[in-house]
Enzyme design. Structure first.
Site, PDB file in Angstrom:
ATOM      1  N   TYR A 142      26.475  42.484  -0.441  1.00 13.49           N
ATOM      2  CA  TYR A 142      26.079  42.708  -1.828  1.00 13.49           C
ATOM      3  C   TYR A 142      27.224  43.259  -2.687  1.00 13.49           C
ATOM      4  CZ  TYR A 142      21.176  42.065  -0.450  1.00 13.49           C
ATOM      5  OH  TYR A 142      19.992  41.557   0.004  1.00 13.49           O
ATOM      6  N   LYS A 192      25.246  40.595  13.959  1.00 12.62           N
ATOM      7  CA  LYS A 192      25.375  39.197  14.369  1.00 12.62           C
ATOM      8  C   LYS A 192      26.761  39.073  15.016  1.00 12.62           C
ATOM      9  CE  LYS A 192      23.631  35.039  14.452  1.00 12.62           C
ATOM     10  NZ  LYS A 192      22.567  34.693  15.388  1.00 12.62           N
ATOM     11  N   ASP A 224      18.742  38.131  14.332  1.00 19.78           N
ATOM     12  CA  ASP A 224      17.678  37.124  14.441  1.00 19.78           C
ATOM     13  C   ASP A 224      16.653  37.541  15.495  1.00 19.78           C
ATOM     14  OD1 ASP A 224      19.907  36.796  16.023  1.00 19.78           O
ATOM     15  OD2 ASP A 224      19.913  34.611  15.972  1.00 19.78           O
ATOM     16  N   ASP A 248      17.760  44.752   4.142  1.00 24.18           N
ATOM     17  CA  ASP A 248      16.898  44.339   3.032  1.00 24.18           C
ATOM     18  C   ASP A 248      15.800  43.417   3.563  1.00 24.18           C
ATOM     19  OD1 ASP A 248      15.965  44.007   0.515  1.00 24.18           O
ATOM     20  OD2 ASP A 248      17.676  42.909  -0.275  1.00 24.18           O
ATOM     21  N   ASP A 252      11.527  44.314   4.360  1.00 25.74           N
ATOM     22  CA  ASP A 252      10.407  43.579   3.752  1.00 25.74           C
ATOM     23  C   ASP A 252       9.496  43.031   4.845  1.00 25.74           C
ATOM     24  OD1 ASP A 252      11.297  44.040   1.169  1.00 25.74           O
ATOM     25  OD2 ASP A 252      10.800  42.007   0.521  1.00 25.74           O
TER      26      ASP A 252
END
Ligand code: NAD
Length: 365
Positions: A142, A192, A224, A248, A252
């Site tokens: 970001y 990752k 993942d 993020d 959620d």
């Protein structure tokens, strides 16, 4: 008497509605406990764009910096979606986090027993879930540069950079380990590392930090797999550590374990040089704004977190949490967590019920 200055950023959409319920709760706390609040309301997000053409006016950031804590509801809306990026509400949000050096975002995910049927996940999988996502908030994809959209070989290409300095990884890892120490003593770091170099550095530094926390178990999961495990068996987690984008998305996903994004609070904090920001995880929900349909619980639990983390007052944190649980146990529900035979309430009524419950708890103390 404890005097506390709070900058309140109500923002857009359902922001003012859930803020109003938060203010009611603060008034009740003033009546019952030894606090006096100075609440300073400032424009932020879409409303600031409407008035001043920018999402984060200097005066707003200034007031936040001079406060003991910042309460933020939600910003954004379709009206602002087509503005140039630097003028959009979300840019203001990133500016606020960076301006207050709020590099760590804590998002607790608690599956309340009374809401187990509201989730799309089976009750027996969810029951007992109590985890916290520690998300890095001021770095990664970001914020990393270079970024942009440019012409290459006659076509547009878009690019962002996931960049972390080892000091940024170290400080957020310490936050996760310190929190785990006070909980079930387990950190799951997500990355990752099988593909991304930045993730390999993340994994190496988190492992290094873990050496100072021998009492805390560390596991590494690829992001993942972590997102799959969160749905498969959420009880296995205690503290989940994640970089900005991964955190993020994971949080959620975590919201759905609680039944609704309207239930999820968060705290964003730095090293103590600036005040922390307390805000619901949800956005401005333009689809339900102004209809008395918003669930104010995420905002109310964000206020509870403010007492715990900024004012070191577990007593009020516990009282608010217990009050929310009781009201839910009594069957009251806003529409987003509606169940068969529940007592359906609006935003204002839910706020009233929780305030009343806080008062009755305190009388028994
Ligand atoms: P959203 O969280 O606003 O809404 C997603 C869905 O959840 C909607 O159906 C909404 O009605 C529902 N919902 C959200 N909060 C609720 C609540 N308290 N009670 C009941 N239902 C609730 O996400 P979105 O639709 O992707 O975004 C809407 C706007 O909010 C966009 O402009 C986005 O940029 C902005 N946004 C802001 C923040 C923030 O202020 N921190 C975070 C996310 C999105």
């Amino acid at each position: 008497m404890r005097l506390k200055k709070i900058t309140l950023l109500s923002g857009d959409g359902i922001g003012p509605e859930v803020s109003h319920e938060g203010e009611k709760l603060l008034k009740v706390i003033e009546e019952l406990f030894d606090y006096k609040f100075e609440i300073i309301k400032k424009d932020f997000g879409g409303i600031a764009i409407d008035k001043y053409g920018i999402p984060l006016p200097e005066d707003t950031l200034d007031s936040c910096k001079k406060s003991d804590a910042v309460l933020l509801a939600a910003i954004g809306g379709p009206k602002y979606d087509n503005l140039p990026r630097e003028k959009r509400p979300e840019t203001g949000l990133l500016g606020l986090r960076a301006g207050l050096n709020a590099f760590s975002n804590l998002r607790p995910v608690i599956a309340f027993d009374s809401l187990l049927d509201s989730s799309t996940i089976k009750k027996e999988i969810l029951s007992g879930t109590d985890l916290i996502v520690v998300r890095e908030l001021t770095g990664g994809l970001y914020f990393g540069k270079p970024k942009g959209i440019e012409i290459r070989n006659g076509e547009r290409v878009g690019f962002n950079t996931m960049l972390y300095a080892e000091s940024e990884i170290r400080r957020i890892a310490k936050v996760a380990f310190d929190i785990a120490r006070k909980r079930k003593k387990k950190v799951t770091s997500t990355d990752k590392a099988n593909i991304l170099d930045v993730s390999q550095l993340w994994r190496d530094i988190v492992t290094e930090v873990s050496k100072d926390y021998k009492d805390v178990t560390l596991e590494h999961l690829y992001i993942d797999n972590a997102s799959m495990q969160l749905i498969k068996n959420p009880r296995q987690f205690d503290v989940i550590l994640a970089e900005n984008l991964f955190g993020d998305i994971l949080s959620d996903e975590g919201a759905m374990l609680t039944g609704s994004i309207g239930m999820l609070p968060s705290a964003s904090m730095g090293d103590g040089s600036f005040p922390s920001i307390y805000e619901p995880v949800h956005g401005s929900a333009p689809d339900i704004a102004g209809k008395n349909l918003a669930n104010p619980i995420a905002m109310i639990l964000s206020i509870a977190m403010m007492f715990k983390y900024s004012f070191n007052d577990e007593r009020i944190y516990d009282t608010i949490l217990k009050s929310v649980k009781n009201i839910l146990n009594e069957g009251y529900r806003t529409k987003d967590i509606q169940q068969d035979k529940c007592k359906l309430t609006g935003t204002v009524e839910m706020g009233d019920l929780i305030c009343k419950q806080v008062k009755s708890f305190n009388c028994k103390v």
